[in-house]
Scaffold this active site. Structure first.
Site, PDB file in Angstrom:
ATOM      1  N   LYS A 160     -41.499  -7.820  19.036  1.00 47.57           N
ATOM      2  CA  LYS A 160     -42.208  -8.653  20.030  1.00 47.57           C
ATOM      3  C   LYS A 160     -43.440  -9.324  19.411  1.00 47.57           C
ATOM      4  CE  LYS A 160     -43.683 -10.106  24.092  1.00 47.57           C
ATOM      5  NZ  LYS A 160     -43.164 -11.344  24.640  1.00 47.57           N
ATOM      6  N   LYS A 220     -54.310 -11.653  23.317  1.00 51.76           N
ATOM      7  CA  LYS A 220     -54.114 -10.206  23.113  1.00 51.76           C
ATOM      8  C   LYS A 220     -52.997  -9.955  22.110  1.00 51.76           C
ATOM      9  CE  LYS A 220     -51.158  -8.119  25.470  1.00 51.76           C
ATOM     10  NZ  LYS A 220     -50.207  -7.445  26.345  1.00 51.76           N
TER      11      LYS A 220
HETATM   12  P1  NAD Z   1     -50.220  -9.123  35.160  1.00 48.83           P
HETATM   13  O1  NAD Z   1     -51.663  -9.024  34.837  1.00 48.83           O
HETATM   14  O2  NAD Z   1     -49.734 -10.232  36.032  1.00 48.83           O
HETATM   15  O3  NAD Z   1     -49.715  -7.753  35.847  1.00 48.83           O
HETATM   16  C1  NAD Z   1     -50.155  -6.477  35.491  1.00 48.83           C
HETATM   17  C2  NAD Z   1     -50.068  -5.570  36.713  1.00 48.83           C
HETATM   18  O4  NAD Z   1     -50.467  -4.261  36.324  1.00 48.83           O
HETATM   19  C3  NAD Z   1     -50.998  -5.995  37.857  1.00 48.83           C
HETATM   20  O5  NAD Z   1     -50.301  -5.990  39.086  1.00 48.83           O
HETATM   21  C4  NAD Z   1     -52.107  -4.944  37.833  1.00 48.83           C
HETATM   22  O6  NAD Z   1     -52.675  -4.706  39.110  1.00 48.83           O
HETATM   23  C5  NAD Z   1     -51.339  -3.741  37.320  1.00 48.83           C
HETATM   24  N1  NAD Z   1     -52.214  -2.748  36.709  1.00 48.83           N
HETATM   25  C6  NAD Z   1     -53.227  -2.963  35.808  1.00 48.83           C
HETATM   26  N2  NAD Z   1     -53.807  -1.788  35.484  1.00 48.83           N
HETATM   27  C7  NAD Z   1     -53.145  -0.835  36.179  1.00 48.83           C
HETATM   28  C8  NAD Z   1     -53.277   0.585  36.267  1.00 48.83           C
HETATM   29  N3  NAD Z   1     -54.206   1.252  35.564  1.00 48.83           N
HETATM   30  N4  NAD Z   1     -52.438   1.253  37.103  1.00 48.83           N
HETATM   31  C9  NAD Z   1     -51.490   0.597  37.807  1.00 48.83           C
HETATM   32  N5  NAD Z   1     -51.318  -0.743  37.776  1.00 48.83           N
HETATM   33  C10 NAD Z   1     -52.131  -1.436  36.966  1.00 48.83           C
HETATM   34  O7  NAD Z   1     -49.470  -9.155  33.748  1.00 48.83           O
HETATM   35  P2  NAD Z   1     -47.986  -9.692  33.453  1.00 48.83           P
HETATM   36  O8  NAD Z   1     -48.022 -11.148  33.174  1.00 48.83           O
HETATM   37  O9  NAD Z   1     -47.060  -9.142  34.492  1.00 48.83           O
HETATM   38  O10 NAD Z   1     -47.712  -8.983  32.025  1.00 48.83           O
HETATM   39  C11 NAD Z   1     -47.420  -7.594  31.938  1.00 48.83           C
HETATM   40  C12 NAD Z   1     -47.047  -7.288  30.493  1.00 48.83           C
HETATM   41  O11 NAD Z   1     -45.906  -8.089  30.096  1.00 48.83           O
HETATM   42  C13 NAD Z   1     -48.155  -7.599  29.475  1.00 48.83           C
HETATM   43  O12 NAD Z   1     -48.196  -6.578  28.515  1.00 48.83           O
HETATM   44  C14 NAD Z   1     -47.726  -8.933  28.864  1.00 48.83           C
HETATM   45  O13 NAD Z   1     -48.212  -9.107  27.550  1.00 48.83           O
HETATM   46  C15 NAD Z   1     -46.211  -8.800  28.907  1.00 48.83           C
HETATM   47  N6  NAD Z   1     -45.487 -10.099  28.979  1.00 48.83           N
HETATM   48  C16 NAD Z   1     -45.907 -11.093  29.811  1.00 48.83           C
HETATM   49  C17 NAD Z   1     -45.194 -12.282  29.863  1.00 48.83           C
HETATM   50  C18 NAD Z   1     -45.631 -13.427  30.767  1.00 48.83           C
HETATM   51  O14 NAD Z   1     -45.106 -14.540  30.621  1.00 48.83           O
HETATM   52  N7  NAD Z   1     -46.538 -13.204  31.714  1.00 48.83           N
HETATM   53  C19 NAD Z   1     -44.047 -12.455  29.082  1.00 48.83           C
HETATM   54  C20 NAD Z   1     -43.620 -11.407  28.274  1.00 48.83           C
HETATM   55  C21 NAD Z   1     -44.346 -10.214  28.230  1.00 48.83           C
END
Ligand code: NAD
Length: 302
Positions: A170, A239
């Site tokens: 990744k 990040k």
């Molecule tokens: P986001 O910030 O939209 O969602 C994260 C969720 O986790 C939120 O709902 C938040 O409230 C929750 N959260 C945070 N801390 C928490 C805790 N301690 N306990 C419980 N819940 C908690 O992020 P996202 O865009 O959904 O991305 C999530 C992961 O996927 C990241 O690691 C990101 O790098 C990866 N990712 C994102 C994408 C994209 O296009 N957004 C694509 C591939 C991978």
């Protein structure tokens, strides 16, 4: 197979929804209670903490912003480790450093738990459509047990090696994406400043050797439309390059373009664009060039 899902943000919510829609009983948790309500309305059960959730399921999936959040969800007083029964399978689908994954997996295994890292590519659109690419690190038998769940969320699923390998693949992917995006931004601005029409550049380059995912996907949907809502945010890209730099340091490998890309995304965050799609880095060049790379027929309110 009872499934728990923790982290219901931009990615986690549609991924959890696809699991639920395929008929798996699902228990959900997010630190923001309102993030759970949509899934509860659709038939999922809510949990009061990761600890409580872990005691009710066979598999826990986490989809959290970063390693700090994953650590707190797993290791905290009210965390998964505290509530898990022996043999529970933890599947972390967040993007974190391979070394963080290895540390957490070792801790899980020392408690008699099992662990996979399974980060994804494909963005929010891929998550909604159930068409993610999923790269999995860990034991073959754990991968096989999880395959039916991965198939709810993704179309291309790869078992790439031991624990941490999923995140290593990744990081390589996202390092390339981050660098490619900056290349697209500066080259496109040059073309328009030199008098070319952006729509002409789009048509020719998407059929030429300069094309990439950053070009074919981001130019029409974000740059030419001026619509920079994520997408994949500058904060998350920042990040991921930071994780690549951390991993490069651990491996004693220089990342020249990666270091420059990191500074460009730092600059874009400083401009207040952290929540915007990565394609918004083009605004740095647009400011210098005194122009906007837009196409009236695709333009949105921006
Ligand atoms: P986001 O910030 O939209 O969602 C994260 C969720 O986790 C939120 O709902 C938040 O409230 C929750 N959260 C945070 N801390 C928490 C805790 N301690 N306990 C419980 N819940 C908690 O992020 P996202 O865009 O959904 O991305 C999530 C992961 O996927 C990241 O690691 C990101 O790098 C990866 N990712 C994102 C994408 C994209 O296009 N957004 C694509 C591939 C991978």
């Amino acid at each position: 197979m009872r499934v728990g899902f923790i982290g219901l943000g931009n990615m986690g919510r549609p991924m959890a929804k696809n699991i639920l829609q395929k008929g798996f009983p699902l228990i959900v948790y997010d630190i923001v209670p309102t993030a759970m309500s949509h899934l509860i309305d659709q038939g999922a059960q809510g949990a009061s903490s990761p600890k409580e959730l872990a005691g009710r399921v066979d598999i826990v999936i986490t989809m959290l912003p970063d390693a700090k959040a994953v650590s707190s969800v797993l290791e905290g007083e009210e965390g998964v480790f505290a509530g898990a029964r022996k043999g529970l399978l933890i599947v972390d689908m967040s993007t974190v450093a391979p070394s963080d994954t290895q540390r957490l997996a070792q801790e899980a295994m020392a408690r008699g738990l099992r662990y996979l890292d399974a980060p994804v590519s494909g963005g929010v659109a891929g998550a909604e459509a159930g068409k993610l690419t999923i790269m999995v690190g860990g034991k073959e038998e754990d991968y096989k047990q999880c395959l039916p769940l991965f198939q709810c969320m993704g179309e291309r699923i790869y078992h790439v090696g031991d624990i941490g390998s999923g995140n290593a693949v990744k990081l390589v992917n996202n390092l390339l994406l981050g660098i490619n995006m900056i290349g697209v931004a500066e080259a496109l601005t040059l073309g328009v400043k030199a008098g070319l029409k952006p729509e002409v550049l789009l048509e020719v380059i998407k059929n030429s050797s300069g094309q990439s995912y950053a070009f074919t996907s981001k130019v029409p949907s974000f740059i030419l439309s001026g619509h920079f809502k994520p997408g994949f945010s500058i904060n998350l890209q920042h990040k991921d390059i930071e994780l690549a730099l951390q991993t490069a340091k651990e491996c004693n490998i220089p990342l020249l373009l990666g270091s420059v890309a990191y500074q460009v995304y730092t600059l874009a965050r400083g401009k207040g664009w952290g929540q915007e799609d990565i394609s918004a880095v083009i605004k740095l060049w647009e400011e210098v060039a005194g122009l906007e790379v837009r196409y009236a027929e695709l333009r949105k309110d921006g």
